[in-house]
Design a protein around this motif. Structure first.
Motif, PDB file in Angstrom:
ATOM      1  N   LEU A  53       0.826  -1.203   0.000  1.00 12.54           N
ATOM      2  CA  LEU A  53       0.000   0.000   0.000  1.00 12.54           C
ATOM      3  C   LEU A  53       0.864   1.258   0.000  1.00 12.54           C
ATOM      4  O   LEU A  53       0.671   2.164  -0.826  1.00 12.54           O
ATOM      5  N   ILE A  54       1.826   1.324   0.927  1.00 10.55           N
ATOM      6  CA  ILE A  54       2.708   2.492   1.004  1.00 10.55           C
ATOM      7  C   ILE A  54       3.529   2.624  -0.272  1.00 10.55           C
ATOM      8  O   ILE A  54       3.775   3.734  -0.767  1.00 10.55           O
ATOM      9  N   TRP A  55       3.943   1.490  -0.831  1.00  7.03           N
ATOM     10  CA  TRP A  55       4.737   1.497  -2.067  1.00  7.03           C
ATOM     11  C   TRP A  55       3.948   2.093  -3.229  1.00  7.03           C
ATOM     12  O   TRP A  55       4.431   2.974  -3.945  1.00  7.03           O
ATOM     13  N   VAL A  56       2.715   1.629  -3.410  1.00  4.24           N
ATOM     14  CA  VAL A  56       1.884   2.120  -4.514  1.00  4.24           C
ATOM     15  C   VAL A  56       1.529   3.590  -4.305  1.00  4.24           C
ATOM     16  O   VAL A  56       1.619   4.407  -5.237  1.00  4.24           O
ATOM     17  N   VAL A  57       1.136   3.946  -3.084  1.00  2.27           N
ATOM     18  CA  VAL A  57       0.782   5.336  -2.795  1.00  2.27           C
ATOM     19  C   VAL A  57       1.988   6.252  -3.007  1.00  2.27           C
ATOM     20  O   VAL A  57       1.869   7.347  -3.570  1.00  2.27           O
ATOM     21  N   GLY A  58       3.160   5.802  -2.575  1.00  2.00           N
ATOM     22  CA  GLY A  58       4.366   6.613  -2.724  1.00  2.00           C
ATOM     23  C   GLY A  58       4.740   6.841  -4.174  1.00  2.00           C
ATOM     24  O   GLY A  58       5.055   7.970  -4.582  1.00  2.00           O
ATOM     25  N   ILE A  59       4.708   5.781  -4.976  1.00  2.00           N
ATOM     26  CA  ILE A  59       5.039   5.916  -6.395  1.00  2.00           C
ATOM     27  C   ILE A  59       4.050   6.848  -7.092  1.00  2.00           C
ATOM     28  O   ILE A  59       4.439   7.735  -7.865  1.00  2.00           O
ATOM     29  N   THR A  60       2.774   6.666  -6.815  1.00  2.00           N
ATOM     30  CA  THR A  60       1.754   7.506  -7.441  1.00  2.00           C
ATOM     31  C   THR A  60       1.928   8.970  -7.051  1.00  2.00           C
ATOM     32  O   THR A  60       1.796   9.875  -7.888  1.00  2.00           O
ATOM     33  N   ASP A  61       2.252   9.207  -5.787  1.00  4.67           N
ATOM     34  CA  ASP A  61       2.432  10.579  -5.321  1.00  4.67           C
ATOM     35  C   ASP A  61       3.624  11.242  -6.002  1.00  4.67           C
ATOM     36  O   ASP A  61       3.554  12.403  -6.412  1.00  4.67           O
ATOM     37  N   PHE A  62       4.713  10.501  -6.148  1.00  2.00           N
ATOM     38  CA  PHE A  62       5.889  11.063  -6.815  1.00  2.00           C
ATOM     39  C   PHE A  62       5.618  11.320  -8.299  1.00  2.00           C
ATOM     40  O   PHE A  62       6.074  12.324  -8.852  1.00  2.00           O
ATOM     41  N   VAL A  63       4.879  10.443  -8.940  1.00  2.00           N
ATOM     42  CA  VAL A  63       4.538  10.652 -10.353  1.00  2.00           C
ATOM     43  C   VAL A  63       3.694  11.916 -10.516  1.00  2.00           C
ATOM     44  O   VAL A  63       3.908  12.709 -11.446  1.00  2.00           O
ATOM     45  N   LEU A  64       2.758  12.119  -9.611  1.00  2.00           N
ATOM     46  CA  LEU A  64       1.934  13.328  -9.674  1.00  2.00           C
ATOM     47  C   LEU A  64       2.769  14.583  -9.423  1.00  2.00           C
ATOM     48  O   LEU A  64       2.514  15.638 -10.013  1.00  2.00           O
ATOM     49  N   LYS A  65       3.770  14.471  -8.559  1.00  2.00           N
ATOM     50  CA  LYS A  65       4.686  15.599  -8.360  1.00  2.00           C
ATOM     51  C   LYS A  65       5.461  15.885  -9.640  1.00  2.00           C
ATOM     52  O   LYS A  65       5.638  17.050 -10.029  1.00  2.00           O
ATOM     53  N   PHE A  66       5.943  14.826 -10.300  1.00  2.00           N
ATOM     54  CA  PHE A  66       6.656  14.997 -11.569  1.00  2.00           C
ATOM     55  C   PHE A  66       5.763  15.696 -12.595  1.00  2.00           C
ATOM     56  O   PHE A  66       6.210  16.588 -13.323  1.00  2.00           O
ATOM     57  N   PHE A  67       4.509  15.271 -12.643  1.00  2.00           N
ATOM     58  CA  PHE A  67       3.568  15.856 -13.591  1.00  2.00           C
ATOM     59  C   PHE A  67       3.338  17.337 -13.280  1.00  2.00           C
ATOM     60  O   PHE A  67       3.291  18.180 -14.187  1.00  2.00           O
ATOM     61  N   THR A  68       3.222  17.665 -11.992  1.00  3.94           N
ATOM     62  CA  THR A  68       3.030  19.055 -11.582  1.00  3.94           C
ATOM     63  C   THR A  68       4.227  19.915 -11.969  1.00  3.94           C
ATOM     64  O   THR A  68       4.079  21.028 -12.500  1.00  3.94           O
ATOM     65  N   ILE A  69       5.423  19.411 -11.717  1.00  2.00           N
ATOM     66  CA  ILE A  69       6.639  20.154 -12.062  1.00  2.00           C
ATOM     67  C   ILE A  69       6.724  20.365 -13.569  1.00  2.00           C
ATOM     68  O   ILE A  69       7.120  21.443 -14.041  1.00  2.00           O
ATOM     69  N   SER A  70       6.347  19.353 -14.341  1.00  2.00           N
ATOM     70  CA  SER A  70       6.398  19.469 -15.801  1.00  2.00           C
ATOM     71  C   SER A  70       5.456  20.558 -16.305  1.00  2.00           C
ATOM     72  O   SER A  70       5.809  21.335 -17.201  1.00  2.00           O
ATOM     73  N   ILE A  71       4.259  20.627 -15.728  1.00  2.00           N
ATOM     74  CA  ILE A  71       3.309  21.670 -16.139  1.00  2.00           C
ATOM     75  C   ILE A  71       3.867  23.053 -15.807  1.00  2.00           C
ATOM     76  O   ILE A  71       3.767  23.998 -16.605  1.00  2.00           O
ATOM     77  N   LYS A  72       4.478  23.181 -14.632  1.00  2.05           N
ATOM     78  CA  LYS A  72       5.063  24.468 -14.250  1.00  2.05           C
ATOM     79  C   LYS A  72       6.218  24.841 -15.179  1.00  2.05           C
ATOM     80  O   LYS A  72       6.416  26.027 -15.485  1.00  2.05           O
ATOM     81  N   CYS A  73       6.966  23.848 -15.626  1.00  5.85           N
ATOM     82  CA  CYS A  73       8.050  24.119 -16.572  1.00  5.85           C
ATOM     83  C   CYS A  73       7.499  24.636 -17.898  1.00  5.85           C
ATOM     84  O   CYS A  73       8.084  25.533 -18.520  1.00  5.85           O
ATOM     85  N   ILE A  74       6.377  24.072 -18.328  1.00  4.77           N
ATOM     86  CA  ILE A  74       5.750  24.543 -19.566  1.00  4.77           C
ATOM     87  C   ILE A  74       5.285  25.990 -19.406  1.00  4.77           C
ATOM     88  O   ILE A  74       5.469  26.826 -20.308  1.00  4.77           O
ATOM     89  N   ILE A  75       4.687  26.300 -18.254  1.00  8.88           N
ATOM     90  CA  ILE A  75       4.278  27.683 -17.979  1.00  8.88           C
ATOM     91  C   ILE A  75       5.491  28.608 -18.005  1.00  8.88           C
ATOM     92  O   ILE A  75       5.435  29.740 -18.508  1.00  8.88           O
ATOM     93  N   LEU A  76       6.608  28.118 -17.489  1.00  6.53           N
ATOM     94  CA  LEU A  76       7.817  28.931 -17.390  1.00  6.53           C
ATOM     95  C   LEU A  76       8.340  29.378 -18.747  1.00  6.53           C
ATOM     96  O   LEU A  76       8.817  30.508 -18.897  1.00  6.53           O
ATOM     97  N   VAL A  77       8.249  28.501 -19.749  1.00  5.35           N
ATOM     98  CA  VAL A  77       8.847  28.805 -21.053  1.00  5.35           C
ATOM     99  C   VAL A  77       7.859  29.419 -22.033  1.00  5.35           C
ATOM    100  O   VAL A  77       8.229  29.700 -23.178  1.00  5.35           O
TER     101      VAL A  77
END
Length: 238
Positions: A53-77
């Motif tokens: 459970l912790i493994w799946v939740v952790g991976i999903t949370d990090f992927v969503l963070k990656f996705f959030t950072i990517s969107i902010k990078c697009i806004i940046l450029v």
């Protein structure tokens, strides 16, 4: 010329790096179908114990963070013609609040499956109590996230000015150089405290501070911590 030196190449490299890591991760564990968690579907895991459970939740949370950072990078450029520089902090804030709300919703079905799977066979009473406690805690958390998102949307829809356009005479009296970037004034703005800065420099400054860079007089009432593009580092475990 940009006062805030940013490399478009580096920004796109960050996006490619995060995307590549996400694809590699899901490809490596493709039989578990971990990507199902992103759409509120249980992954293909036979035994969902606390470690899985912790493994799946952790991976999903990090992927969503990656996705959030990517969107902010697009806004940046994005070029100024598409999105004014002074408005980007507001979009960063809305994106961050949306991300935190979604990240708080994703683990719900996993925790329900774990609680009902582990306890329902042994004790319906214990399972029911845990479900109620979890639902109450999650309700308070989600309500808080929704409230923060509503405030962020209000900030996005509101127009905020830090001062008025400075005249050439006022720029000369200020020394002709911005005290933040130490370059010639570009779109100069004079604050109520009579200090002059570049508009772009002020936008960056007030994404992190609420006082004048020179005399520390209060200029804005409320500081939104995510307007500088920062992504929350906390782990959404439940």
């Amino acid at each position: 010329m940009k006062k805030e030196k940013r490399s478009v190449l580096v920004t796109f490299w960050i996006i490619i790096f995060l995307t590549g890591n996400t694809l590699y991760l899901y490809h490596t564990f493709r039989t578990e179908e971990l990507y199902n968690s992103l759409i509120f579907v249980n992954p293909n895991i036979d035994s969902l114990d606390i470690f899985n459970l912790i493994w799946v939740v952790g991976i999903t949370d990090f992927v969503l963070k990656f996705f959030t950072i990517s969107i902010k990078c697009i806004i940046l450029v994005l070029p100024r013609i598409l999105l004014a520089f002074k408005s980007r902090g507001k979009f960063y804030l809305v994106i961050e609040e949306l991300s935190q709300l979604f990240r708080s919703l994703v683990p719900i079905q996993l925790w329900y499956k774990y609680i009902m799977g582990d306890y329902s066979a042994n004790s319906y009473l214990l399972s029911g109590v845990l479900i109620i406690l979890y639902s109450l805690c999650k309700s308070f958390d989600v309500c808080g996230r929704i409230g923060a998102l509503r405030k962020a949307l209000k900030v996005l829809c509101s127009s905020q000015t830090f001062g008025v356009r400075a005249s050439s005479q006022q720029c000369m009296e200020a020394g002709g150089v911005c005290a933040i970037c130490h370059l010639d004034f570009s779109d100069p703005v004079i604050l109520l405290c009579q200090h002059v800065f570049c508009e772009e420099c002020l936008c960056l400054w007030f994404d992190r501070e609420k006082t004048c860079p020179f005399c520390r007089a209060v200029v804005i009432d409320t500081l939104r911590c995510s307007k500088d593009g920062a992504t929350s580092a906390h782990f959404q475990i439940y």
